[in-house]
Design a protein around this motif. Sequence first.
Motif, PDB file in Angstrom:
ATOM      1  N   THR A  95       5.702   0.484  -6.332  1.00  0.00           N
ATOM      2  CA  THR A  95       4.770   1.579  -6.629  1.00  0.00           C
ATOM      3  C   THR A  95       3.890   1.893  -5.425  1.00  0.00           C
ATOM      4  OG1 THR A  95       4.738   0.916  -8.957  1.00  0.00           O
ATOM      5  CG2 THR A  95       2.968   2.356  -8.194  1.00  0.00           C
ATOM      6  N   ALA A  96       3.319   0.864  -4.820  1.00  0.00           N
ATOM      7  CA  ALA A  96       2.374   1.082  -3.724  1.00  0.00           C
ATOM      8  C   ALA A  96       3.057   1.644  -2.487  1.00  0.00           C
ATOM      9  CB  ALA A  96       1.662  -0.224  -3.382  1.00  0.00           C
ATOM     10  N   PHE A  97       4.265   1.174  -2.188  1.00  0.00           N
ATOM     11  CA  PHE A  97       4.958   1.639  -0.992  1.00  0.00           C
ATOM     12  C   PHE A  97       5.473   3.073  -1.158  1.00  0.00           C
ATOM     13  CE2 PHE A  97       8.826   1.511   1.857  1.00  0.00           C
ATOM     14  CZ  PHE A  97       8.118   1.524   3.037  1.00  0.00           C
ATOM     15  N   THR A  98       5.786   3.457  -2.398  1.00  0.00           N
ATOM     16  CA  THR A  98       6.405   4.752  -2.668  1.00  0.00           C
ATOM     17  C   THR A  98       5.393   5.846  -2.958  1.00  0.00           C
ATOM     18  OG1 THR A  98       8.284   3.550  -3.621  1.00  0.00           O
ATOM     19  CG2 THR A  98       8.155   5.901  -4.090  1.00  0.00           C
ATOM     20  N   LEU A  99       4.275   5.483  -3.577  1.00  0.00           N
ATOM     21  CA  LEU A  99       3.337   6.470  -4.100  1.00  0.00           C
ATOM     22  C   LEU A  99       2.782   7.445  -3.069  1.00  0.00           C
ATOM     23  CD1 LEU A  99       1.972   7.321  -6.739  1.00  0.00           C
ATOM     24  CD2 LEU A  99       0.100   5.737  -6.195  1.00  0.00           C
ATOM     25  N   PRO A 100       2.320   6.994  -1.887  1.00  0.00           N
ATOM     26  CA  PRO A 100       1.701   7.957  -0.967  1.00  0.00           C
ATOM     27  C   PRO A 100       2.624   9.108  -0.574  1.00  0.00           C
ATOM     28  CG  PRO A 100       1.154   5.719  -0.311  1.00  0.00           C
ATOM     29  CD  PRO A 100       2.191   5.604  -1.385  1.00  0.00           C
ATOM     30  N   SER A 101       3.836   8.793  -0.121  1.00  0.00           N
ATOM     31  CA  SER A 101       4.739   9.865   0.312  1.00  0.00           C
ATOM     32  C   SER A 101       5.203  10.705  -0.866  1.00  0.00           C
ATOM     33  CB  SER A 101       5.947   9.277   1.052  1.00  0.00           C
ATOM     34  OG  SER A 101       6.645   8.344   0.252  1.00  0.00           O
ATOM     35  N   ALA A 102       5.430  10.086  -2.029  1.00  0.00           N
ATOM     36  CA  ALA A 102       5.861  10.856  -3.199  1.00  0.00           C
ATOM     37  C   ALA A 102       4.808  11.878  -3.604  1.00  0.00           C
ATOM     38  CB  ALA A 102       6.174   9.908  -4.354  1.00  0.00           C
ATOM     39  N   LEU A 103       3.537  11.477  -3.599  1.00  0.00           N
ATOM     40  CA  LEU A 103       2.469  12.407  -3.963  1.00  0.00           C
ATOM     41  C   LEU A 103       2.391  13.583  -2.994  1.00  0.00           C
ATOM     42  CD1 LEU A 103      -0.463  10.038  -5.034  1.00  0.00           C
ATOM     43  CD2 LEU A 103       0.839  11.604  -6.489  1.00  0.00           C
ATOM     44  N   VAL A 104       2.471  13.294  -1.699  1.00  0.00           N
ATOM     45  CA  VAL A 104       2.403  14.359  -0.699  1.00  0.00           C
ATOM     46  C   VAL A 104       3.563  15.340  -0.876  1.00  0.00           C
ATOM     47  CG1 VAL A 104       2.539  14.864   1.773  1.00  0.00           C
ATOM     48  CG2 VAL A 104       1.134  12.967   0.964  1.00  0.00           C
ATOM     49  N   LEU A 105       4.757  14.821  -1.120  1.00  0.00           N
ATOM     50  CA  LEU A 105       5.928  15.689  -1.236  1.00  0.00           C
ATOM     51  C   LEU A 105       5.900  16.504  -2.521  1.00  0.00           C
ATOM     52  CD1 LEU A 105       8.679  13.323   0.179  1.00  0.00           C
ATOM     53  CD2 LEU A 105       7.763  15.391   1.238  1.00  0.00           C
ATOM     54  N   VAL A 106       5.367  15.950  -3.601  1.00  0.00           N
ATOM     55  CA  VAL A 106       5.238  16.730  -4.834  1.00  0.00           C
ATOM     56  C   VAL A 106       4.221  17.861  -4.640  1.00  0.00           C
ATOM     57  CG1 VAL A 106       4.446  16.654  -7.229  1.00  0.00           C
ATOM     58  CG2 VAL A 106       5.974  14.876  -6.370  1.00  0.00           C
ATOM     59  N   PHE A 287      12.200  11.840  -1.020  1.00  0.00           N
ATOM     60  CA  PHE A 287      12.738  13.202  -1.012  1.00  0.00           C
ATOM     61  C   PHE A 287      13.158  13.605  -2.426  1.00  0.00           C
ATOM     62  CE2 PHE A 287      16.627  15.874   0.375  1.00  0.00           C
ATOM     63  CZ  PHE A 287      15.904  17.048   0.356  1.00  0.00           C
ATOM     64  N   ALA A 288      13.586  12.626  -3.231  1.00  0.00           N
ATOM     65  CA  ALA A 288      13.982  12.916  -4.607  1.00  0.00           C
ATOM     66  C   ALA A 288      12.816  13.467  -5.421  1.00  0.00           C
ATOM     67  CB  ALA A 288      14.528  11.650  -5.267  1.00  0.00           C
ATOM     68  N   ALA A 289      11.591  13.011  -5.152  1.00  0.00           N
ATOM     69  CA  ALA A 289      10.427  13.524  -5.877  1.00  0.00           C
ATOM     70  C   ALA A 289      10.233  15.009  -5.588  1.00  0.00           C
ATOM     71  CB  ALA A 289       9.184  12.734  -5.493  1.00  0.00           C
ATOM     72  N   TYR A 290      10.387  15.391  -4.327  1.00  0.00           N
ATOM     73  CA  TYR A 290      10.307  16.811  -3.966  1.00  0.00           C
ATOM     74  C   TYR A 290      11.365  17.622  -4.716  1.00  0.00           C
ATOM     75  CZ  TYR A 290      11.205  21.021  -1.224  1.00  0.00           C
ATOM     76  OH  TYR A 290      11.443  22.320  -0.848  1.00  0.00           O
TER      77      TYR A 290
END
Length: 405
Positions: A95-106, A287-290
């Motif tokens: 969660t911690a490693f993924t969350l920052p980039s996922a939030l920015v891309l969303v 990239f999948a979150a985007y």
Amino acid sequence: MIDSTDRADPTRTTGTPAEVFVTFLKLGLTSFGGPIAHLGYFRDELVMRQKWLSDAAYADLVALCQFLPGPASSQVGFALGLMRAGWLGALAAFTAFTLPSALVLVIFALTATAISGPIGTGALDGLKIVAVAIVAQAVWGMAKNLCPDKERAAIAVGAVVLLAFLPTAWGMVGAIGLGALAGLALGRGAGTPGGGPIAMPVSRGVAVGALAAFFGLLVLLPLMAGLGQGWALIDSFYRAGALVFGGGHVVLPLLQAEVVAPGWVTPEAFLAGYGATQAVPGPLFTFAAYLGAVLGPDPNGVAGALLALLAVFLPGFLILIGVLPFWDRFRTMAPAQSLMQGANAAVVGILGAALYAPVFTGAIGDLRDFALALACFVLLMTWKLPPWVVVIVAAVGGIGLALIA
């Protein structure tokens, strides 16, 4: 050796999920540069500074995750969290490693459609153009490492030929399968010697259950895809995540076949998102979150992003859990190494085919675009600039080209 029964291992330490979360949040905010760079950040922080495990044990864990399909750096992080604080630690690390980039891309996905004018559209065009340079760099580096002889180079070319006539997700599956069989026939593999000891709280029963879930979902999800668009989304992203060998960039052609080919995402939006992904820290799989956020059919937005993100990561974690107790024996089997060498060579061909379509054909409209892409490639390969810096250069260059036009 990765051993689920060795409880006296001196490298095994205990921590809390909160400690793991804070440590990996820092890494998620600062780890630029792709999966190989991420592994270097992990080593500096967790082996050298915090001494969670020995260097030999870390090398053994990295070897396992690079052998398996899935996002190698995220798998290593998941395993380190598991080792440090059990299953909650594994969840905290992911969660911690993924969350920052996922939030920015969303956020980028939800606001990109509002961008207009020469500055906005020029920046988006620059993001599409820089994808050409980044994928070309990935193909070049992977070809040098994974196709070092004429036989494996031939496997890569064969994968391109197959995709020229069967440019679908199943064509990619076939290319990987045939490449693995060709590698087995060549028989170049050699068993890997033992590494450092590390204890993992994974029983053989849990491992067998994870492997059953990994393969069972590959079979069941396509059957459930007809029940609704949500199931179709999960099926597509799970299949893409299950077939990624050789590095995070390989997810590009797999996801392109799953979301662009059926018309869920436009080629322009796909390439713009991929370019933006290079400018954020953390795993490329975000990239999948985007893509989940910009999907045409429902679910999309935040719900689509969450479903896509979980689906694309899940297979890599399932197969990692499934292999952990058996890795020490499996890694010494030369046929297993031969299979993977052939599969990895085919992956180079798949990524090479994606470099042409959709990346090059979707981003390069004239010689000016090509000149910007070439400049970005030189900055990456010769000047050795970080990808996020080159992304900014490309965005500024795209704005310049738009204003000239």
